[in-house]
Motif scaffolding. Structure first.
Motif, PDB file in Angstrom:
ATOM      1  N   ARG A  92       8.136   1.778  -7.743  1.00 30.42           N
ATOM      2  CA  ARG A  92       9.146   2.944  -6.977  1.00 30.42           C
ATOM      3  C   ARG A  92       8.652   3.272  -5.949  1.00 30.42           C
ATOM      4  O   ARG A  92      10.400   3.977  -4.672  1.00 30.42           O
ATOM      5  N   PHE A  93       7.780   3.034  -5.121  1.00 34.90           N
ATOM      6  CA  PHE A  93       7.626   3.487  -3.232  1.00 34.90           C
ATOM      7  C   PHE A  93       8.418   2.446  -2.496  1.00 34.90           C
ATOM      8  O   PHE A  93       9.408   2.824  -2.256  1.00 34.90           O
ATOM      9  N   ARG A  94       7.843   1.281  -3.402  1.00 39.58           N
ATOM     10  CA  ARG A  94       8.392   0.344  -2.822  1.00 39.58           C
ATOM     11  C   ARG A  94      10.011   0.062  -2.650  1.00 39.58           C
ATOM     12  O   ARG A  94      10.617   0.001  -1.518  1.00 39.58           O
ATOM     13  N   ILE A 114       0.685  -3.096   5.715  1.00 40.82           N
ATOM     14  CA  ILE A 114       1.562  -3.948   4.164  1.00 40.82           C
ATOM     15  C   ILE A 114      -0.268  -4.088   3.807  1.00 40.82           C
ATOM     16  O   ILE A 114      -1.074  -4.756   3.804  1.00 40.82           O
ATOM     17  N   THR A 115       0.408  -3.811   2.182  1.00 42.92           N
ATOM     18  CA  THR A 115      -1.123  -4.289   1.446  1.00 42.92           C
ATOM     19  C   THR A 115      -0.756  -5.671   1.407  1.00 42.92           C
ATOM     20  O   THR A 115       0.170  -5.984   0.508  1.00 42.92           O
ATOM     21  N   GLY A 116      -2.218  -6.248   0.561  1.00 38.92           N
ATOM     22  CA  GLY A 116      -2.153  -7.710   0.406  1.00 38.92           C
ATOM     23  C   GLY A 116      -2.654  -7.847  -1.085  1.00 38.92           C
ATOM     24  O   GLY A 116      -2.616  -6.306  -1.799  1.00 38.92           O
ATOM     25  N   GLY A 117      -2.969  -9.032  -1.496  1.00 40.91           N
ATOM     26  CA  GLY A 117      -4.044  -9.512  -2.690  1.00 40.91           C
ATOM     27  C   GLY A 117      -3.025  -8.698  -3.964  1.00 40.91           C
ATOM     28  O   GLY A 117      -2.555  -9.050  -4.208  1.00 40.91           O
ATOM     29  N   PRO A 122       3.799  -7.907  -1.888  1.00 49.45           N
ATOM     30  CA  PRO A 122       3.542  -7.209  -0.735  1.00 49.45           C
ATOM     31  C   PRO A 122       4.014  -5.549  -1.186  1.00 49.45           C
ATOM     32  O   PRO A 122       5.271  -5.610  -1.347  1.00 49.45           O
ATOM     33  N   LEU A 123       3.560  -4.623  -0.102  1.00 53.29           N
ATOM     34  CA  LEU A 123       4.250  -3.421   0.151  1.00 53.29           C
ATOM     35  C   LEU A 123       3.799  -2.620   1.100  1.00 53.29           C
ATOM     36  O   LEU A 123       2.579  -2.934   1.913  1.00 53.29           O
ATOM     37  N   ASN A 124       5.030  -2.682   2.234  1.00 50.10           N
ATOM     38  CA  ASN A 124       5.307  -2.476   3.204  1.00 50.10           C
ATOM     39  C   ASN A 124       5.026  -0.780   3.640  1.00 50.10           C
ATOM     40  O   ASN A 124       5.752  -0.015   2.442  1.00 50.10           O
ATOM     41  N   PHE A 125       4.555  -0.140   3.984  1.00 48.04           N
ATOM     42  CA  PHE A 125       4.382   1.458   4.536  1.00 48.04           C
ATOM     43  C   PHE A 125       4.097   1.197   6.505  1.00 48.04           C
ATOM     44  O   PHE A 125       3.656   0.983   6.748  1.00 48.04           O
TER      45      PHE A 125
END
Ligand SMILES: [Zn+2]
Length: 460
Positions: A92-94, A114-117, A122-125
């Motif tokens: 939902r955040f993405r 960006i979170t990886g893994g 990937p998720l940008n914030f």
């Protein structure tokens, strides 16, 4: 005397504070004093910070304006007001991330990350400097429990190729050495014969502590034990981060490095959430974050001591606040008091963050992050999972985006095969990849024992 340490602590930090308004040491002083507070005083401190954050959210953050009706409750009981806001999961955040940016901030001042893994997606914030400084201060407080200070010399054993890409530059290494008093050993392609060279480097550098991913430290430790490489000095600690630290990993690392392993629990999108003290207690950074542990199905609070989904509210990110953010980890809270005497509450160890190290047929260790790094540059791939059955064989499952053709995955498959040359990889396209036992989807799984695999290799 370590002159770089003296320089960092007596010149660099004061200059950064004066010139750039850096507040890491200020926050560290605050955290060093609040760790001695009683649990009641810590609760009050946390509640005050939560109130300020919630008021800011309903006033200036589009995603939270609809909750303006909670204003009175926020003033009187911020924790109960917080619970009226729905849990925010990463999907939902993405999908709606722009709505979480505070209207009053200057977007050009934000730090993109960006979170990886672990989810493979990937998720940008965004964060701001203030948030990052709070994260850093929490890390330094945790490290201080092992006698480590911001100038302390360290060796980082790192397995994340995304960060290692930028580390290849010479300027990066110079900065690491002279501004952070740190050298980096890449752990994504370790071999027995390179261990001796690395140990020689470590001996010349004599770090106060080591820092790395649990799986990377473990892989390094196994090779040290195999080559009977011992350190001539006793480090203050080996700090394990970013992944679940299993008991078997802790044992191998402690036996190879000859010192305590200390666990750090953090997330790129939530900061340093907990740190292990010198008595083995995993202390939660309650000054920086509100923790909730809920049943993954009903979202009801779990009883103390029972595992559930961790929901985090970061109390310092006013630029892009995420209230009740579901990190994807499973933890249990504890009501025990720690023998170290600090008032900070404890949590049990984290379940469900795993990255595996793979073994090539010529004995090279490849960190699982490499695969997620490859996937990031191939758009047709929605999800994937690679399982290595033995050094000789693996299977790769791929979920494509609905508008992508099978042939578009060719380059991705080629890149994956390049990482494991000589390993027979069977490829199949699937609709979904089921979550593992921990409830979390994992993209890279090694199914055999690493030590056993290395041993067999030696006898062939
Ligand atoms: Zn403790």
């Amino acid at each position: 005397m370590d002159l770089v340490k003296v320089f960092i602590e007596n010149i660099l930090y004061p200059v950064m504070e004066k010139k750039n308004g850096n507040r890491i040491r200020k926050y560290l002083t605050e955290l060093t004093s609040s760790q001695q507070m009683t649990i009641q005083a810590l609760n009050e401190l946390q509640t005050e910070k939560l109130k300020a954050l919630l008021l800011e959210c309903i006033a200036n953050v589009p995603a939270y304006r609809p909750y303006a009706y909670l204003k009175d409750e926020i003033e009187t009981n911020p924790i109960s007001a917080l619970k009226k806001i729905p849990i925010l999961d990463k999907d939902r955040f993405r999908d709606t991330s722009e709505n979480f940016i505070n209207d009053t901030v200057d977007k050009s001042s934000l730090i993109s990350n960006i979170t990886g893994g672990s989810t493979g997606q990937p998720l940008n914030f965004y964060m701001d400097r203030r948030t990052v400084e709070h994260y850093e201060a929490a890390r330094w407080r945790g490290l201080s429990w092992s006698g480590i200070t911001p100038g302390s010399r360290s060796v980082m054993i790192w397995g994340n190729p995304i960060e290692l890409d930028s580390m290849k530059q010479k300027s990066y290494h110079l900065k690491e050495r002279w501004l952070k008093n740190r050298i980096i050993i890449p752990a994504y392609s370790l071999k027995s014969d390179s261990i001796i060279n690395y140990i020689n480097r470590i001996e010349r550098f004599k770090p106060e502590y080591f820092y790395g991913y649990a799986s990377a430290l473990h892989a390094f430790a196994i090779l040290m034990l195999k080559e009977k490489a011992r350190l001539s000095f006793v480090p203050k600690a080996v700090v394990s981060t970013a992944e679940t630290l299993h008991d078997f990993q802790r044992e191998a690392i402690e036996s190879a490095f000859g010192c305590r392993v200390v666990n750090e629990y953090g997330a790129r999108d939530a900061g340093i959430l907990a740190f292990e003290c010198e008595h083995g207690g995993m202390h939660i950074t309650v000054e920086n974050a509100v923790f909730e542990v809920v049943d993954p199905i009903t979202s009801e609070d779990q009883p103390i001591g029972e595992n559930g989904a961790l929901i985090v509210t970061d109390l310092n990110n006013f630029s892009m606040p995420r209230l009740r953010y579901k990190l994807g980890d499973s933890i249990a809270l504890s009501d025990k008091a720690c023998t170290c005497g600090r008032g900070l509450p404890l949590m049990d160890n984290v379940v469900g963050r795993e990255d595996d190290v793979f073994l090539t047929i010529d004995g090279k260790l490849v960190h699982g992050h490499v695969f997620s790094h490859i996937a990031r540059s191939h758009n047709p791939i929605s999800k994937f999972q690679i399982r290595q059955h033995s050094p000789q064989s693996a299977c790769l499952h791929i979920v494509l985006h609905s508008d992508s053709a099978v042939s578009e995955a060719d380059a991705f498959i080629r890149n994956i095969k390049d990482v494991l040359p000589g390993t027979d990889i069977s490829v199949s396209f699937v609709d979904e990849i089921p979550a593992g036992k921990s409830g979390k989807y994992r993209y890279a799984i090694r199914e055999f024992d690493l030590e056993q695999g290395l041993k067999e290799m030696h006898t062939v």
